[in-house]
Design an enzyme around this catalytic site. Structure first.
Site, PDB file in Angstrom:
ATOM      1  N   SER A 102       2.176  -1.583  -9.227  1.00  0.00           N
ATOM      2  CA  SER A 102       1.927  -0.174  -9.512  1.00  0.00           C
ATOM      3  C   SER A 102       1.520   0.569  -8.241  1.00  0.00           C
ATOM      4  CB  SER A 102       0.865  -0.056 -10.608  1.00  0.00           C
ATOM      5  OG  SER A 102       0.792   1.262 -11.105  1.00  0.00           O
TER       6      SER A 102
ATOM      7  N   ASP B 167       5.492  -0.343 -15.538  1.00  0.00           N
ATOM      8  CA  ASP B 167       4.456  -0.836 -14.627  1.00  0.00           C
ATOM      9  C   ASP B 167       4.247  -2.347 -14.768  1.00  0.00           C
ATOM     10  OD1 ASP B 167       1.971  -1.329 -13.354  1.00  0.00           O
ATOM     11  OD2 ASP B 167       1.292   0.691 -13.787  1.00  0.00           O
TER      12      ASP B 167
END
Length: 342
Positions: free
Chosen positions: A53, A194
């Site tokens: 991320s 993510d």
């Protein structure tokens, strides 16, 4: 050459990526002082960088080539400055969006244009294979239900290459914050989200990747690892509070607890691996604690000037608190001089 395999890993955490980014500023300054080179950059001293991320985005920035081939484009301080500049643009939702999304309940909280503008403006047409060092960046494909590891070294040696626009956007597609990242030729075949869903702390992924793919199959016996977190949320839930909770009440706490538990487990496993080889000082995990009363500090999208300043100060304090350990890591990151032939 350094005979140890040197690994840097960076957790996910939205705007809290300012914490590890600021720690890297302190680390880079130490490397510059130790080498006597003002132009020394983080990427030079690691053999593999892994991120999830926001950590994946930092990884791309650390390894982006500059005007001179195979030299990093950004210093650690420049990456901090990018976060301060783009953060308010990325986590910016007009009133209508906030109303229609119900704060992320009905739709994603933010339009991805702010994030995509950062990626487009900074990476342009760059491909994964063009990053200057091996890396591992995580994502999860909910369309095929598979974990995804974007790796520079595989991109250079196989046909598994991707535009950085895809890589950086995919790893940053935090559910409820941004829509999933599609990818496909002619029709959508992937839906990346993510990588924090399975590896918010990517350290074990990086360890295994180094063993499988890097020269010499390194292990904790000849490896140094610096793992940077974005804050562990200490939010207690008493028995009386949770005893009658159902799906609605557990939804948000369960995500926090699962991500924290997985990250702590990986840290424990890494400590045990290095301890088993008598090399505890070759693994360092810097993870600040965010107390329950600091709820604003814990938010992934709080880009108020005051909150971003607090995040930076948290990174500074953590680097200062662990200065001796960072100094020891610096010594292990430095190249080892080759013996002069007799």
């Amino acid at each position: 050459m350094n005979k140890q395999t040197r690994i840097l890993t960076i957790d996910g955490g939205g705007i809290r990526g300012l914490i590890p980014a600021r720690i890297l500023v302190s680390l880079e300054r130490k490397l510059q002082q130790r080498t006597g080179r003002d132009d020394a950059r983080i990427a030079e001293f690691f053999d593999l960088v892994a991120g999830t991320s926001t950590g994946g985005l930092i990884t791309c920035l650390l390894l982006m080539p500059g005007p001179v081939e195979w030299e990093p484009a950004f210093s650690a301080q420049q990456i901090v400055d990018l976060y301060l500049d783009y953060g308010p643009k990325i986590f910016n939702a007009p009133l209508l969006k906030r109303i229609t999304s119900l704060g992320g309940i009905r739709d994603e909280r933010y339009d991805a244009s702010g994030l995509e503008n950062l990626i487009d403006e900074r990476f342009g047409s760059l491909w994964l294979s063009q990053l200057i060092k091996p890396c591992l960046i995580t994502a999860y494909d909910v369309a095929t239900r598979k974990t995804v590891f974007f790796t520079q070294h595989d991109a250079r040696s196989t046909n598994k290459d991707f535009p950085i626009k895809v890589v950086a956007r995919a790893t940053s597609a935090a559910p409820t914050y941004f829509e999933a990242m599609p990818n496909g030729n002619g029709h959508i075949t992937n839906a990346y989200v993510d990588g924090g869903l399975f590896a918010n702390n990517p350290t074990m992924c990086a360890y295994v990747e180094a063993y499988r793919k890097l020269e010499g199959k390194p292990t904790a016996a000849n490896m140094v690892v610096l793992s940077l977190g974005t804050g562990q949320i200490k939010r207690p839930y008493s028995y009386q509070t949770v005893r009658n909770w159902g799906m609605l009440e557990w939804a948000q706490p369960l995500i926090d607890i699962m991500m924290a538990g997985v990250s702590e487990t990986i840290d424990h496993q890494m400590q045990q691996l290095f301890a088993a080889h008598g090399r505890r000082d070759s693994y360092l995990r810097l993870q600040p604690t965010i107390e329950d009363e600091d709820k604003e500090l814990a938010e992934l999208d709080n880009v108020s000037p005051d909150n971003m300043e607090r995040l930076l100060n948290l990174g500074i304090r953590l680097a200062d608190e662990y200065e001796a350990q960072l100094d020891a890591i610096v010594e292990q990151l430095l190249p080892v001089a080759e013996p002069v032939p007799a």
